[in-house]
Enzyme design. Structure first.
Site, PDB file in Angstrom:
ATOM      1  N   LYS A   7       0.813  -1.228   0.000  1.00 37.22           N
ATOM      2  CA  LYS A   7       0.000   0.000   0.000  1.00 37.22           C
ATOM      3  C   LYS A   7       0.842   1.272   0.000  1.00 37.22           C
ATOM      4  CE  LYS A   7      -4.341  -1.492   0.182  1.00 37.22           C
ATOM      5  NZ  LYS A   7      -5.245  -1.205  -0.950  1.00 37.22           N
TER       6      LYS A   7
ATOM      7  N   GLU B 217      -9.579   7.096   2.780  1.00 36.83           N
ATOM      8  CA  GLU B 217     -10.548   6.141   3.309  1.00 36.83           C
ATOM      9  C   GLU B 217      -9.766   4.898   3.714  1.00 36.83           C
ATOM     10  OE1 GLU B 217      -9.687   6.189   0.204  1.00 36.83           O
ATOM     11  OE2 GLU B 217      -9.305   4.075  -0.146  1.00 36.83           O
TER      12      GLU B 217
ATOM     13  N   SER C  96       1.569  -9.895  -1.045  1.00 40.20           N
ATOM     14  CA  SER C  96       1.296  -8.466  -0.951  1.00 40.20           C
ATOM     15  C   SER C  96       1.348  -7.872   0.449  1.00 40.20           C
ATOM     16  CB  SER C  96      -0.073  -8.172  -1.565  1.00 40.20           C
ATOM     17  OG  SER C  96      -1.056  -8.988  -0.959  1.00 40.20           O
TER      18      SER C  96
END
Lengths: 395, 253
Positions: free
Chosen positions: A91, A113, A379
């Site tokens: 991220k 968000e 990930s």
């Protein structure tokens, strides 16, 4: 003309994408659209982006040959270790890119968000790094479910605002963030966490995540003497980690693309997040894509044991990959994903995020040839999911 | 001529009221329409509820959530409106988000609108370019006008384009805000209303967002053809019920 699976200049992937936004958002989105390619192409931006990815995020992340797993499944399995990035997942590649862009656009207030809190933490982190005010919208229900990540964001100096509308989860947090942006059009940049939302977000976020497959090309070349795998595999919620590891392989027909979605309690259970199987074409958060909805067009609440996969839509890139059959879509139920969380831990010493664990379940779903090179996006790491693992396995 | 344009051609300043269909009770839609007609409002905007109304503030969002809970659907709305033109003479506009219309089928939606006597639509998340390219002909075929919004941040060039595409009025969003966020207008808003007025657009202008009482109605209509009240009307409905409609309108003008 060469077929491309990337966005065109209007932000469309085939029939999907575009910017279906209220006029109140037009100036914000337009400012971004006009500038994102220009700014990210400057030498100054690239230098700062690369430097931070290297020194702060810890890139390049390793490409790891998973020997025991490869032996067991009689194929060649590589893991791209995005779980080793600072903050524990891919991220942050995107939040670094967007904060640098926001700075150059003269913004002094960041909103985001978050669902499970991973993107919220990644945003709060880069805001702390740059000394910029950060407000994270999070569904009221998610705030209760994800207390450690809420605490992390607060430690990092962010304000966490509960989204109390609708179903009080990720989609409502996204609505609240968009409303905030409508109310603060001049000084604020909205850092969206996935390849969703109106153009240019899906393309922009995919470009920031593209560093993942860019590194894979070099690393595979070194390891295997060729820079592409036979199969590239990733889990898909909104789809940012998948977009990143697919990016440089999308237009390469030698590479088979596999997307793994969360089936939750089963596709037909009514508690699922398998958007490709269950969704219909529509509009969510300003993008035309596949989304889960009622026959009447009301957006429904998805379910998955992994909070990062329960988004009712999917990025327009992925909707197009599904519709065009460029990618193979598979959905994996909670139980298999959880079992893979344990398997990967005990076979390779890597505790994956539950989202990530979904991707590995493909190994039980279909067979691969001994010479096949499989590239998995590992990930995220499982620290954030420890409580779920504890409850599930009675650890 | 479309009823909306007939009304826009009248001498007086216009008052348009927005409410969410199916709120407070599912079957209140027609009652409220009749009350509004009796109270002398010039136009009515009927909100088709949506689960994720991005452009709306808490009041309208909560009324939408409640309406959906009450069982409101697109079919249900058309069913409620079936005989509406026997009672209601003022222009009726459906305001809703694009996704429910897509699922209903855009053409079928337009056709049903025409059948029951809807005069126009406001679809906040259908951008003017997409409308112009893909849907304008279809809307025209069913006699529907589509109204667009502009905000204090909309560039002049874009306002000119919106004006060119507009066949009804242009909806002037009073400030950078979601619906219901303001309680009074300041100098910035007045300057903005004046700026738009001075552009001499072809389309008539109605101001919306943040109009809640006689004072804001006066301020908004000083530089425009009329004003739209939504959140304040819904709050009143919630507090005082459907029989308070005429009293509420009397406090505005």
């Amino acid at each position: 003309m060469k077929t491309t699976y990337h966005a065109n200049e209007k932000g469309y992937y085939g029939d999907f994408g575009g910017a279906f936004i209220p006029e109140m958002l037009y100036p914000n989105v337009e400012e971004l659209r006009q500038n994102y390619l220009k700014i990210t192409a400057t030498a100054d931006f690239k230098q700062e982006f690369d430097q931070l990815l290297k020194d702060y995020v810890g890139r390049p992340t390793p490409l790891y040959f998973a020997e025991r797993l490869s032996k067991k499944y009689n194929t060649k399995i590589y893991l791209k270790r995005e779980d080793l990035c600072h903050t524990g997942a891919h991220k942050i590649n995107n939040t670094i890119g967007q904060i640098l862009l926001a700075k150059r656009l003269g913004k002094n207030r960041i909103i985001a968000e978050t669902g499970a809190g991973q993107h919220g933490v990644a945003t709060a982190t880069v805001c702390a790094l740059m000394g910029i005010k950060c407000i994270v919208y999070m569904g009221e229900l998610d705030i209760k479910r994800q207390a450690p990540n809420v605490a992390r964001m607060k430690m990092l100096g962010a304000e966490v605002r509960p989204a109390q509308s609708g179903s009080k989860t990720l989609k409502d947090a996204t609505n609240e963030a968009i409303r905030d942006w409508i109310n603060n059009p001049v000084d604020t940049h909205y850092i969206i966490g996935s390849v969703v939302g109106p153009h240019p977000y899906p393309d922009m976020v995919a470009r920031f995540q593209a560093v993942i497959s860019e590194e894979c090309k070099t690393q595979l070349q070194e390891a295997e003497g060729r820079d592409y795998p036979d199969h590239v595999i990733a889990c898909v919620g909104g789809g940012s980690n998948a977009a990143g590891i697919y990016y440089h392989y999308l237009d390469d027909p030698r590479v088979n693309v596999i997307a793994v979605e969360a089936a939750g309690k089963g596709i037909d259970s009514g508690e699922s997040a398998a958007t490709s199987a269950l969704g219909k074409e529509g509009i969510i958060h300003g993008s035309k894509t596949l989304l889960m909805q009622t026959a009447d067009g009301q957006i429904t609440e998805p379910y998955s044991i992994s909070a990062g996969l329960d988004y009712p839509g999917v990025g327009p890139m992925h909707a197009h990959l599904y519709r065009s059959e460029r990618a193979e879509f598979v959905s994996i139920p909670d139980q298999e994903a959880m079992d893979w969380g344990l398997s990967l831990s005990q076979m390779e010493g890597i505790i994956p995020a539950i989202e990530t664990a979904h991707a590995f379940a493909i190994l039980d779903e279909r067979s691969f040839a001994p010479d096949d090179i499989l590239l998995f996006n590992c990930s995220g790491r499982g620290d954030k999911d420890l409580e779920t693992y504890i409850d599930y396995f009675k650890l | 001529m479309n009823r909306i344009n007939e009304t826009l051609n009248k001498e007086q300043k216009l008052l348009s009221i927005y409410f969410t269909a199916g709120f407070p009770q599912l079957e209140d839609t027609v009652t409220i329409l009749k009350q509004l007609e009796a109270s002398g409002v010039d136009m009515i905007e009927l909100g088709l509820p949506f689960s994720d109304p991005l452009a709306d503030g808490p009041t309208i969002q909560e009324s939408s959530t409640q309406a959906l809970k009450n069982g409101m659907t697109t079919d249900k709305l058309f069913d409620q409106l079936k005989d509406i033109r026997q009672y209601i003479k003022v222009p009726l506009i459906v305001m809703g988000y694009f996704n429910p219309m897509m699922q209903y089928g855009v053409e079928r939606f337009c056709q049903r609108c025409q059948e029951v006597g809807i005069d126009g639509l406001i679809i906040p998340d259908l951008p003017v370019e997409v409308y112009h390219e893909k849907y304008q002909e279809l809307f025209q075929q069913y006699g529907l006008l589509n109204m667009f919004l502009i905000t204090p941040q909309t560039p002049d060039e874009r306002i000119r384009f919106i004006d060119k595409v507009s066949e009804g009025f242009i909806y002037i969003v009073s400030s950078a805000a979601t619906t219901g966020a303001q309680s009074s207008f300041g100098n910035t808003q007045e300057a903005y209303f004046k700026r738009i007025e001075a552009m001499n657009l072809n389309a008539k202008l109605l101001v919306g967002f943040g109009i809640s009482n006689a004072e804001t109605y006066q301020a908004a209509t000083a530089h425009s053809k009329g004003a739209i009240i939504g959140s304040a009307f819904i709050k009143n409905l919630e507090a005082k019920g459907v029989n308070s409609v005429q009293d509420f309108i009397r406090t505005i003008r």
